[in-house]
Write a protein that holds these residues in place. Structure first.
Motif, PDB file in Angstrom:
ATOM      1  N   HIS A  13       0.923  -1.013  -0.047  1.00 46.50           N
ATOM      2  CA  HIS A  13       0.113  -0.042   0.176  1.00 46.50           C
ATOM      3  C   HIS A  13       1.043   1.252   0.074  1.00 46.50           C
ATOM      4  CE1 HIS A  13      -3.605  -2.614   0.495  1.00 46.50           C
ATOM      5  NE2 HIS A  13      -2.787  -3.152   1.720  1.00 46.50           N
ATOM      6  N   SER A  14       1.910   1.125  -0.611  1.00 46.85           N
ATOM      7  CA  SER A  14       3.060   2.187  -0.735  1.00 46.85           C
ATOM      8  C   SER A  14       2.425   3.409  -1.677  1.00 46.85           C
ATOM      9  CB  SER A  14       4.190   1.845  -1.152  1.00 46.85           C
ATOM     10  OG  SER A  14       4.924   0.602  -0.227  1.00 46.85           O
ATOM     11  N   VAL A  15       2.541   4.586  -1.467  1.00 48.15           N
ATOM     12  CA  VAL A  15       2.067   5.711  -2.046  1.00 48.15           C
ATOM     13  C   VAL A  15       3.273   5.932  -3.244  1.00 48.15           C
ATOM     14  CG1 VAL A  15       1.700   8.235  -2.211  1.00 48.15           C
ATOM     15  CG2 VAL A  15       0.930   6.696  -0.401  1.00 48.15           C
ATOM     16  N   PRO A  16       2.817   5.594  -4.362  1.00 46.03           N
ATOM     17  CA  PRO A  16       3.908   6.105  -5.678  1.00 46.03           C
ATOM     18  C   PRO A  16       4.452   7.574  -5.729  1.00 46.03           C
ATOM     19  CG  PRO A  16       1.843   5.002  -6.612  1.00 46.03           C
ATOM     20  CD  PRO A  16       1.646   5.636  -5.080  1.00 46.03           C
ATOM     21  N   GLY A  17       5.721   7.566  -5.569  1.00 49.99           N
ATOM     22  CA  GLY A  17       6.637   8.573  -5.507  1.00 49.99           C
ATOM     23  C   GLY A  17       6.998   8.875  -4.234  1.00 49.99           C
ATOM     24  N   TYR A  18       6.364   8.489  -3.386  1.00 50.48           N
ATOM     25  CA  TYR A  18       6.646   8.863  -1.842  1.00 50.48           C
ATOM     26  C   TYR A  18       7.765   7.785  -1.483  1.00 50.48           C
ATOM     27  CZ  TYR A  18       6.057  10.258   2.898  1.00 50.48           C
ATOM     28  OH  TYR A  18       6.242  10.830   4.187  1.00 50.48           O
ATOM     29  N   ASP A 220      -8.776 -16.748   3.976  1.00 47.55           N
ATOM     30  CA  ASP A 220      -8.973 -15.504   3.381  1.00 47.55           C
ATOM     31  C   ASP A 220      -9.028 -14.412   4.319  1.00 47.55           C
ATOM     32  OD1 ASP A 220      -9.846 -16.695   1.261  1.00 47.55           O
ATOM     33  OD2 ASP A 220     -12.047 -16.906   1.750  1.00 47.55           O
ATOM     34  N   PRO A 221      -8.601 -12.947   4.082  1.00 49.42           N
ATOM     35  CA  PRO A 221      -8.302 -12.028   4.870  1.00 49.42           C
ATOM     36  C   PRO A 221      -9.541 -11.512   5.451  1.00 49.42           C
ATOM     37  CG  PRO A 221      -8.249 -11.232   2.631  1.00 49.42           C
ATOM     38  CD  PRO A 221      -8.239 -12.702   2.639  1.00 49.42           C
ATOM     39  N   ALA A 222      -9.369 -11.028   6.830  1.00 51.20           N
ATOM     40  CA  ALA A 222     -10.450 -10.641   7.698  1.00 51.20           C
ATOM     41  C   ALA A 222     -11.177  -9.171   6.762  1.00 51.20           C
ATOM     42  CB  ALA A 222     -10.391 -10.399   9.125  1.00 51.20           C
ATOM     43  N   PRO A 223     -12.309  -8.815   6.833  1.00 47.88           N
ATOM     44  CA  PRO A 223     -12.992  -7.640   6.702  1.00 47.88           C
ATOM     45  C   PRO A 223     -12.037  -6.193   7.136  1.00 47.88           C
ATOM     46  CG  PRO A 223     -14.292  -8.422   8.015  1.00 47.88           C
ATOM     47  CD  PRO A 223     -13.372  -9.434   7.577  1.00 47.88           C
ATOM     48  N   PRO A 224     -11.772  -5.370   6.675  1.00 42.76           N
ATOM     49  CA  PRO A 224     -10.707  -4.299   6.897  1.00 42.76           C
ATOM     50  C   PRO A 224     -11.327  -3.601   8.217  1.00 42.76           C
ATOM     51  CG  PRO A 224     -11.681  -3.603   5.097  1.00 42.76           C
ATOM     52  CD  PRO A 224     -12.054  -5.057   5.092  1.00 42.76           C
ATOM     53  N   PRO A 225     -10.715  -3.371   9.272  1.00 43.73           N
ATOM     54  CA  PRO A 225     -11.158  -2.561  10.546  1.00 43.73           C
ATOM     55  C   PRO A 225     -11.411  -1.372  10.174  1.00 43.73           C
ATOM     56  CG  PRO A 225      -8.835  -2.980  10.874  1.00 43.73           C
ATOM     57  CD  PRO A 225      -9.141  -3.822   9.603  1.00 43.73           C
ATOM     58  N   PRO A 226     -12.423  -0.688  10.796  1.00 42.88           N
ATOM     59  CA  PRO A 226     -12.403   0.913  10.524  1.00 42.88           C
ATOM     60  C   PRO A 226     -11.236   1.625  10.976  1.00 42.88           C
ATOM     61  CG  PRO A 226     -13.698   0.295  12.685  1.00 42.88           C
ATOM     62  CD  PRO A 226     -13.364  -0.914  11.632  1.00 42.88           C
ATOM     63  N   GLY A 227     -10.840   2.716  10.443  1.00 35.11           N
ATOM     64  CA  GLY A 227      -9.719   3.278  10.798  1.00 35.11           C
ATOM     65  C   GLY A 227      -9.373   4.219   9.511  1.00 35.11           C
ATOM     66  N   PRO A 228      -8.086   5.049   9.449  1.00 34.37           N
ATOM     67  CA  PRO A 228      -7.801   5.994   8.831  1.00 34.37           C
ATOM     68  C   PRO A 228      -7.803   5.411   7.229  1.00 34.37           C
ATOM     69  CG  PRO A 228      -5.826   5.189   9.985  1.00 34.37           C
ATOM     70  CD  PRO A 228      -7.264   4.550  10.703  1.00 34.37           C
ATOM     71  N   ALA A 229      -7.517   6.466   6.542  1.00 31.61           N
ATOM     72  CA  ALA A 229      -7.367   6.096   4.993  1.00 31.61           C
ATOM     73  C   ALA A 229      -6.181   5.279   5.052  1.00 31.61           C
ATOM     74  CB  ALA A 229      -7.210   7.373   4.261  1.00 31.61           C
ATOM     75  N   ARG A 230      -6.144   4.394   3.769  1.00 32.06           N
ATOM     76  CA  ARG A 230      -5.108   3.335   3.510  1.00 32.06           C
ATOM     77  C   ARG A 230      -3.876   3.997   3.553  1.00 32.06           C
ATOM     78  NH1 ARG A 230      -5.420  -1.886   2.807  1.00 32.06           N
ATOM     79  NH2 ARG A 230      -7.666  -1.715   2.351  1.00 32.06           N
ATOM     80  N   HIS A 231      -3.753   5.219   2.809  1.00 29.53           N
ATOM     81  CA  HIS A 231      -2.381   5.570   2.220  1.00 29.53           C
ATOM     82  C   HIS A 231      -1.944   6.804   3.523  1.00 29.53           C
ATOM     83  CE1 HIS A 231      -2.581   3.823  -1.424  1.00 29.53           C
ATOM     84  NE2 HIS A 231      -3.694   4.417  -1.949  1.00 29.53           N
ATOM     85  N   LYS A 232      -2.465   6.844   4.732  1.00 26.70           N
ATOM     86  CA  LYS A 232      -1.849   7.887   5.677  1.00 26.70           C
ATOM     87  C   LYS A 232      -0.810   7.008   6.115  1.00 26.70           C
ATOM     88  CE  LYS A 232      -3.116   9.913  10.019  1.00 26.70           C
ATOM     89  NZ  LYS A 232      -4.190  10.056  11.002  1.00 26.70           N
ATOM     90  N   ARG A 233       0.308   7.888   6.305  1.00 28.79           N
ATOM     91  CA  ARG A 233       1.635   7.267   7.041  1.00 28.79           C
ATOM     92  C   ARG A 233       1.334   6.651   8.545  1.00 28.79           C
ATOM     93  NH1 ARG A 233       6.090  11.628   6.986  1.00 28.79           N
ATOM     94  NH2 ARG A 233       7.339  10.166   7.915  1.00 28.79           N
TER      95      ARG A 233
END
Length: 235
Positions: A13-18, A220-233
């Protein structure tokens, strides 16, 4: 190292260019981040639960990748939590000398460049961490710091054991002829590796194939827990 995790089913989930890396485990419960730090004393590699602060593992940018891989390769393994004495016995069986670091127990590597210790916080309910400091002597009273690492005792048991196993492994690490192992990496054994680059590449491919077989059998992966946006550091 990251190739092995990706082959095991971790997602990128790395941010391209970062200039950082963010990997997430198949069950979305663990994150691995690489954020290069200008200060070489700061930790660049970090592994921790995606939610909460039950434990963390931190590695300086100069930590040999093979030693970090000893931890990350075993993150998905299961097994009983090792007794503290078992980990000390593993180090002692490879020539590490038992010492005291203040009031805490410690072990010194055969070449006296690395110190492995188990530290505790000063809180009412102490939190224990396994820490490594690597340095080389410059003079009688001066040392050159090389790298350090720190892993919370609540980390996955197999991963903690894998780290100490890789740390104390006396097998020389493979480096190019232009690199001076002891002073460039703080290695515990500066002899040239008998493994050729081609043999090293084949070993790496076998590790990836084994990881892919393991990843195929993963649930199979568990459903994503609620939280910040995926690309946040993450830290």
């Amino acid at each position: 190292m990251t190739e092995y995790l990706l082959a095991s089913g971790w997602s990128n989930h790395s941010v391209p260019g970062y200039p950082h890396v963010l990997l997430e485990s198949p069950d979305r419960r663990m994150h691995l981040t690489l954020e290069p730090e200008e200060d070489e004393f700061m930790s660049s590699w970090r592994v921790h639960p995606a939610q909460g602060h039950a434990w963390s593992a931190q590695f300086g940018i100069r930590t040999p990748v093979e030693i970090i891989a000893g931890f990350t390769d075993a993150l998905s393994s299961t097994g009983p939590r090792p007794e503290e004495a078992e980990l000390w016995r593993l180090a002692a069986s490879r020539g590490w000398t038992m010492r005291l670091a203040g009031r805490e127990r410690a072990a010194l590597s055969p070449d006296e460049t690395a110190c492995l210790s188990r530290e505790s916080s000063l809180a009412e309910s102490p939190v224990h961490r396994w820490a490594v400091q690597v340095s080389v002597p410059l003079s009688e009273k001066r040392h050159r710091w090389i790298w350090n690492a720190s892993i919370g005792e609540a980390a996955p048991p197999a991963a903690l054991t894998g780290f100490i196993d890789a740390l104390t492994d006396p097998t020389p690490l493979l480096r190019s002829e232009r690199q001076e192992p002891r002073h460039a990496f703080g290695l515990l054994d500066s002899r040239r590796s008998p493994v050729t680059p081609e043999q090293h590449r084949l070993q790496h491919l076998r590790r990836l194939e084994a990881a892919q077989r393991t990843g195929t059998d993963a649930p199979d992966p568990a459903p994503p827990p609620p939280g910040p946006a995926r690309h946040k550091r993450h830290r």
